[in-house]
Scaffold this active site. Structure first.
Site, PDB file in Angstrom:
ATOM      1  N   HIS A  99      12.946  -1.938   0.863  1.00 54.05           N
ATOM      2  CA  HIS A  99      11.603  -1.478   1.210  1.00 54.05           C
ATOM      3  C   HIS A  99      10.887  -2.503   2.079  1.00 54.05           C
ATOM      4  O   HIS A  99      11.287  -3.647   2.158  1.00 54.05           O
ATOM      5  CB  HIS A  99      10.773  -1.165  -0.046  1.00 54.05           C
ATOM      6  CG  HIS A  99      10.653  -2.298  -1.003  1.00 54.05           C
ATOM      7  ND1 HIS A  99      11.461  -2.435  -2.111  1.00 54.05           N
ATOM      8  CD2 HIS A  99       9.805  -3.355  -1.045  1.00 54.05           C
ATOM      9  CE1 HIS A  99      11.124  -3.519  -2.774  1.00 54.05           C
ATOM     10  NE2 HIS A  99      10.123  -4.101  -2.150  1.00 54.05           N
ATOM     11  N   ARG A 103      -0.185  -4.359   3.656  1.00 54.56           N
ATOM     12  CA  ARG A 103      -1.482  -4.089   3.043  1.00 54.56           C
ATOM     13  C   ARG A 103      -2.265  -3.043   3.846  1.00 54.56           C
ATOM     14  O   ARG A 103      -2.178  -3.014   5.078  1.00 54.56           O
ATOM     15  CB  ARG A 103      -2.316  -5.373   2.947  1.00 54.56           C
ATOM     16  CG  ARG A 103      -1.626  -6.537   2.267  1.00 54.56           C
ATOM     17  CD  ARG A 103      -2.527  -7.770   2.321  1.00 54.56           C
ATOM     18  NE  ARG A 103      -1.903  -8.946   1.742  1.00 54.56           N
ATOM     19  CZ  ARG A 103      -1.213  -9.839   2.426  1.00 54.56           C
ATOM     20  NH1 ARG A 103      -1.049  -9.679   3.733  1.00 54.56           N
ATOM     21  NH2 ARG A 103      -0.691 -10.885   1.828  1.00 54.56           N
ATOM     22  N   GLU A 150       6.192   0.229   0.709  1.00 57.92           N
ATOM     23  CA  GLU A 150       5.336  -0.164  -0.408  1.00 57.92           C
ATOM     24  C   GLU A 150       3.983  -0.586   0.158  1.00 57.92           C
ATOM     25  O   GLU A 150       3.871  -1.593   0.853  1.00 57.92           O
ATOM     26  CB  GLU A 150       5.938  -1.317  -1.206  1.00 57.92           C
ATOM     27  CG  GLU A 150       5.034  -1.770  -2.344  1.00 57.92           C
ATOM     28  CD  GLU A 150       5.572  -2.967  -3.117  1.00 57.92           C
ATOM     29  OE1 GLU A 150       4.783  -3.596  -3.841  1.00 57.92           O
ATOM     30  OE2 GLU A 150       6.770  -3.267  -2.974  1.00 57.92           O
ATOM     31  N   ASN A 154      -5.787  -4.060  -2.073  1.00 55.09           N
ATOM     32  CA  ASN A 154      -6.512  -5.051  -2.861  1.00 55.09           C
ATOM     33  C   ASN A 154      -7.982  -4.639  -2.927  1.00 55.09           C
ATOM     34  O   ASN A 154      -8.614  -4.407  -1.887  1.00 55.09           O
ATOM     35  CB  ASN A 154      -6.380  -6.440  -2.218  1.00 55.09           C
ATOM     36  CG  ASN A 154      -4.958  -6.960  -2.285  1.00 55.09           C
ATOM     37  OD1 ASN A 154      -4.406  -7.162  -3.357  1.00 55.09           O
ATOM     38  ND2 ASN A 154      -4.346  -7.158  -1.126  1.00 55.09           N
ATOM     39  N   GLU A 216       6.757   4.383  15.793  1.00 54.46           N
ATOM     40  CA  GLU A 216       7.493   4.976  16.903  1.00 54.46           C
ATOM     41  C   GLU A 216       8.231   6.199  16.379  1.00 54.46           C
ATOM     42  O   GLU A 216       8.993   6.113  15.405  1.00 54.46           O
ATOM     43  CB  GLU A 216       8.497   3.985  17.500  1.00 54.46           C
ATOM     44  CG  GLU A 216       9.293   4.565  18.665  1.00 54.46           C
ATOM     45  CD  GLU A 216      10.318   3.607  19.241  1.00 54.46           C
ATOM     46  OE1 GLU A 216      10.820   3.876  20.349  1.00 54.46           O
ATOM     47  OE2 GLU A 216      10.620   2.590  18.580  1.00 54.46           O
TER      48      GLU A 216
END
Length: 358
Positions: A99, A103, A150, A154, A216
């Site tokens: 993976h 953020r 993933e 925050n 892309e």
């Protein structure tokens, strides 16, 4: 999976501080963990040269003695053989890209864009309010058989600096124009209209997600791995190719120079591009350094032995930011490193990874 520590009042783009978060019990801070330095395998270059050094130290007091010279030669030969063994093992290791972690500023907004515009599935989501972060895993199939994304949100941080080093993610689709129209209809941003790639025939387009990460779109037939590329810019392409081949065990799938546009690309991976996710390294003529920002985090790769992996990385000039070993409180073994350009990778034990998914 792996995530960067949540940020309370300010953005902290530390590459060496992260949190591993696969099953619900992944909530362990690694920054204060001091793992054992012992390697759980025999034959490392360090351990063998050290042992030989102890055995011959009493015999090699004088620099010019024949015994001393012979002893040094034995040490060198032993260390060289051990290094070759480790690097040869890398080629046989069962590795796959698991993976990619980065953020985002609004998790629900990003999930909506990826599922409605890019056709991904939300595989799972977990919120850790006491640590003030949320993870979401998205992709085109189960995590144990597909390369997935993933996302990390925050609490209170709604914007990140992507920098100039990160390039884009690649998605293989059967009809680029159809996806572009869908993105436009949903209010998304298209930065490059559909058309043949410069110097080639493949139809591509570029779109941006709500945080500014570029995707892309590549027109291809059906593929088992639609999430097919991660593009990063590097300052010395040959150095990077050599590092990823030797330390990571990747294969140079192809290399293309574009002097007209002053850049060269190299496709690195663990299998053919049409069936596997690959790493696209881009070198722009004359550019040796990039700003990595604080949005993109790392790629995770599976391995059969994190200890040998760490040793190979050290031998090839990489920097270990997390010594190999199990995470505190659980048995999942990992190690983390930086390449010569500062791009971070986390290696995860294959068996432990599957156990944690269960």
């Amino acid at each position: 999976m792996v995530r960067i520590l949540p940020m309370a009042s300010s953005i902290r783009p530390s590459l060496s501080t992260f949190r591993f978060s696969g099953a619900s019990r992944y909530g362990v801070c690694l920054s204060s963990y001091n793992p054992s330095r012992r390697f759980a395998y025999l034959g490392s270059a360090i351990s063998q040269s050290h042992i030989f050094g102890l055995k011959i130290s009493k015999l090699s007091k004088g620099k010019g003695t024949s015994v001393g010279v012979a002893a040094k030669n034995i040490v060198r030969a032993s260390a060289s053989a051990a290094q070759e063994n480790v690097l040869e093992w890398v080629k046989q290791d069962k590795r796959t890209m698991l993976h990619v972690v980065y953020r985002v500023g609004d998790l629900d907004r990003t999930i909506k864009f990826y599922t409605e515009c890019l056709g991904m599935k939300l595989l799972r989501k977990r919120d850790i309010p006491e640590e003030r972060y949320t993870n979401a895993f998205l992709g085109y199939g189960p995590e144990d058989s597909h390369f997935v994304i993933e996302l990390t949100y925050n609490y209170g941080v709604d914007k990140y600096d992507i920098g100039t080093g990160f390039g884009h993610f690649g998605i293989a689709v059967e009809d680029v124009s159809k996806i572009v129209e869908l993105v436009k209809a949903k209010g998304g941003k298209v930065t490059r209209e559909p058309g043949p790639v410069k110097g080639g025939n493949t139809v591509i387009a570029f779109v941006e997600d709500p945080d500014g990460y570029k995707f892309e779109l590549l027109e291809r037939g059906p593929t088992p791995e639609p999430l097919c590329q991660v593009m990063l810019r590097v300052g010395d392409l040959d150095r990077s190719i050599n590092f990823y081949e030797k330390a990571f065990g990747m294969e140079l799938l192809r290399k293309r120079d574009n002097p007209e546009y002053k850049y060269t690309i190299a496709m690195m991976g663990y299998g053919p591009e049409d069936k596997n996710a690959v790493l696209e390294l881009t070198y722009n003529y004359g550019v040796t350094e990039y700003d990595r920002g604080n949005g993109y985090a790392q790629i995770a790769i599976g391995t059969d032995d994190v200890y040998r992996t760490a040793e190979a990385i050290k031998l090839c000039g990489g920097k270990i930011t997390r010594e190999p070993g199990p995470l505190p409180g659980i048995n999942t073994k990992i190690t983390a490193c930086l390449d010569h350009d500062g791009w971070k990778t986390v290696f995860v034990d294959n068996i432990d990874f599957l156990k944690e998914l269960e």
